[in-house]
Write an enzyme that holds these catalytic residues in place. Structure first.
Site, short mmCIF file in Angstrom:
data_model
loop_
_atom_site.label_atom_id
_atom_site.label_comp_id
_atom_site.label_asym_id
_atom_site.label_seq_id
_atom_site.Cartn_x
_atom_site.Cartn_y
_atom_site.Cartn_z
N LEU B 8 0.69 -1.21 0.03
CA LEU B 8 0.20 -0.01 0.05
C LEU B 8 0.77 1.18 -0.04
CD1 LEU B 8 -2.64 -1.16 2.71
CD2 LEU B 8 -2.49 -1.75 0.27
N GLY B 11 5.83 5.28 -2.63
CA GLY B 11 6.40 6.59 -2.60
C GLY B 11 8.09 6.15 -2.67
N VAL B 13 9.66 5.08 0.15
CA VAL B 13 9.89 3.75 0.82
C VAL B 13 9.31 2.53 -0.11
CG1 VAL B 13 9.51 2.60 2.84
CG2 VAL B 13 9.94 4.90 2.98
N SER B 15 8.83 2.09 -3.25
CA SER B 15 9.56 1.69 -4.38
C SER B 15 10.84 1.18 -4.11
CB SER B 15 9.60 2.96 -5.35
OG SER B 15 10.18 3.77 -4.62
N GLY B 131 13.78 4.61 11.98
CA GLY B 131 14.16 4.03 10.70
C GLY B 131 14.68 2.48 10.72
N GLU B 187 11.46 19.42 5.58
CA GLU B 187 10.19 19.51 4.84
C GLU B 187 9.85 20.97 4.63
OE1 GLU B 187 7.92 17.02 3.70
OE2 GLU B 187 9.06 15.41 4.67
N LYS B 202 6.52 9.05 18.25
CA LYS B 202 7.67 7.76 18.44
C LYS B 202 7.83 7.59 19.81
CE LYS B 202 9.91 8.88 13.90
NZ LYS B 202 10.87 9.74 13.43
N GLY B 302 14.93 7.90 5.56
CA GLY B 302 15.46 7.67 4.11
C GLY B 302 14.92 6.56 3.51
#
Lengths: 428, 428
Positions: B8, B11, B13, B15, B131, B187, B202, B302
């Site tokens: 689902l 983007g 991650v 791909s 991550g 961002e 987190k 990343g």
């Protein structure tokens, strides 16, 4: 319906395991889904007070590990025999096993894992490398979808303590070792630690997990200890912005067709995350294809930290048994061979006391070139009659570097090879 | 009999997950025991080139997650909806789930875990915090036999990058933020990072795992960002041998009856292992009863590092399905409540510009004493007419410290409260 545990050995780690299982009984039961109980403890002598229920003690370990009511065997005796026979007997009787035994895992892990796979039981051993640090299961499980290229580890607390003292106090090796012994960080006979045997066993275990290559044993590990590290080496390292650490290094070769596994002192730049690991702490730095750089840090030894790792394994094994499953390991073997230290690509730091006269640098440079080794860095310091020449090589096969140093040693213009040590770089 | 995965989101991650599954196909098959195949990819628009087989793309995520041939659903859309409904539908249809969705886990983890337990499927989410760093499973599994008392984490790379630049270059916040944006570390709208929302989500997940308390959500987390951190604060920290870090802190209360969960800037001594975490790296420091101090370090974000964590989960989930088992989580709830920030015990660093005249120090000390706060350290620096007074308190309830600062602000002898920040100590 409690989960019954047979404990082999009741020394520093074993008695902590008993204490924690008893003290955290409620919490463990809630986490596992059933109570965990110590069903028996095998010891050599039953007449010593160990702070455990004496009714649990037995000297008959062989009967204990196959007793029908036992579900899990926890082995904290250490050494090869009788630990191996007992573990194999337990596995053969359908028990799951938790062990902290690095020597056995390093020597004969393949046999043990094969036996566990065949019997459909668990063999967990988190405590065998880097004590309390969750490392082996993350390598095995969390990085299962990644490709590990390199593992650099400070996996022996005793030697890290000694090197840290040498660095922070400018003390010599012998003096620092004696201090470590006085504080209980080093054994009366420190050979296993200071000669790198302990780290080599751990390196073999790490290499097997990191590269899924099952045949690596401690005998495949190139091993150099820290007894030859001098205050001069430490000072030389400082002058380059480095510290000296004893590292276990497991590395895939450039072409990916083999692996190198070694333990030796290294000059490590202060920017490297491992450089800041002080005292008797352990840390393992992992370079993986996708995950990038990871580090795991914590207490590498001690009864309570090691018992924490044993208990984590015990909870996992108990949960697996309740679920009627087990985790098999070692079934996938890449078969990557271990290449010789001579073929391993390293960099050297070499400090030479040379005659301060024309042509010395060109002669030294020529010796490096003759062996196909290129020089990354030279620093010359004149000192009256003599001069000190400090060279750092670019990466080259270790054999080429070793013979470069041998030739330097034999040359008449070189008064003394004051310091030779491998160097790790750390680039962003 | 391949293991079929529905993805689902495709983007950065997603791909990478597809690329890694395809490129490492053989290795993954060997490690899992069966092939892993992407069976379908749900995206919002199918007309964009994503470097994946277009035949796999669909806009009908709801049908994909319940498709009979799908075994595992990997969710990397992020956000609360439609992610939650899709994950619940997948679980309801007996699929295991791997997700990187911190916002959803923080808001509604309890519901998701309960659904997974009931359906007997896995819900793994290693990628949601820090991550690529193997952290959540070690906390859940390896430390299952231990008692975690405190977790301190640098879990947001953007803010760590900004604070690191401010520290190393003496730059201001706005300038450092702009640089982080130019480099893609922040961002265009940096609110979620710089105001601490990301770290707070987190922190909630970490608190739940560390203390086995299931009801903690992001809303329970006391949250302060770094927009108020000035170059003066950083300089003040340096003068004390500290760096400023944005930390997520989860802590058991002294009596063990409640937990505190918070995100705010902290002055951290340079000796603390977290102090050396540079740039956009993440690291989480854990204090456990038996294991002692542990640290987990690595890339926190990343596409590729995050995909590594997703793949590690995918391998685990696939192995569990093959073995016909699943790991249930959240079934054991200590129910520990979250206490108010005012009750959390902290220490403050306070720098005051005061009139340089007799009685100032005694007046300031009196204000601390009035609130029951004792002073650990005072440093006074005269500066012409004014003087700067720097005080560090002993630990005290945060509410007492806050009202001490409010009273100081209101006092006529205090020209300005130049810097207020919480301090962590690090003792051996």
């Amino acid at each position: 319906m409690a989960m019954k545990v047979a404990l082999l050995g009741c020394g520093v780690v074993g008695s902590e395991v008993v204490r924690l299982v008893n003290e955290q009984s409620e919490e463990l039961a809630a986490r596992v889904g059933t109570r965990i109980e110590i069903g028996g403890i095998a010891v050599r002598r039953t007449d010593r007070d160990r702070g455990v229920d004496p009714a649990l003690l037995t000297t008959d370990a062989a009967s204990l590990v196959t007793r029908p009511d036992i579900d899990v065997v926890v082995e904290v005796i250490g050494g090869i025999e009788p630990a191996r026979s007992l573990i194999l007997a337990a596995i053969g009787a359908g028990k799951s096993v938790v062990t902290a035994n690095k020597a056995l895992l390093a020597e004969d892990g393949q046999t043990l894992h094969a036996a566990a796979r065949e019997a459909g039981v668990d063999l967990y051993y988190e405590a065998s490398v880097a004590g309390a640090i969750p490392l082996l299961r993350p390598l095995r499980d969390s990085l299962a979808g990644d490709r590990v290229n390199r593992v650099l580890g400070i996996v022996n607390g005793t030697t890290n303590y000694i090197l840290d003292r040498m660095d922070s106090l400018g003390a010599g090796f012998t003096e620092s070792l004696e201090e470590a012994q006085a504080l209980g960080y080093a054994e009366a006979d420190p050979t296993a630690d200071v000669e790198g045997f302990d780290a080599a066993a751990k390196a073999a275990i790490l290499a097997r997990l990191a590269f899924h290559t099952q045949k690596v044993t401690a005998a495949d590990v190139h091993r150099e200890g820290i007894t030859g590290v001098t205050a001069g080496d430490i000072a030389s390292a400082r002058a380059m912005g480095c510290v000296v650490k004893l590292l276990a290094i497991c590395q895939r070769s450039e072409d990916g067709a083999s692996v190198g596994v070694r333990v030796h002192p290294v000059m490590l730049p202060l920017e490297h995350p491992l450089a800041g690991v002080k005292e008797a702490y352990n840390a393992v730095f992992v370079e993986a294809e996708s995950a990038g750089r990871l580090m795991f840090y914590g207490a590498g030894a001690g009864g309570t930290p090691t018992a924490s790792a044993v208990l984590g394994d015990l909870v996992a094994v108990a949960r697996n048994r309740l679920a009627g499953t087990s985790v098999s390991e070692g079934g996938h073997d890449t078969g990557l061979p271990v290449h010789d230290m001579g073929e391993t690509v390293t960099s050297y730091h070499v400090a030479l006391d040379v005659a301060d006269r024309p042509g010395v640098l060109s002669k030294v440079a020529e010796i490096f070139a003759d062996h196909g080794v290129s020089i990354r860095n030279v620093r010359q310091e004149g000192r009256g009659e003599d001069a000190q020449l400090v060279l750092v090589s670019h990466p080259a096969p270790d054999a080429a570097l070793r013979s470069t140093v041998a030739d330097l040693r034999g040359h008449e213009m070189v008064r003394e090879v004051a310091s030779v040590m491998r160097v790790e770089t750390f680039a962003d």
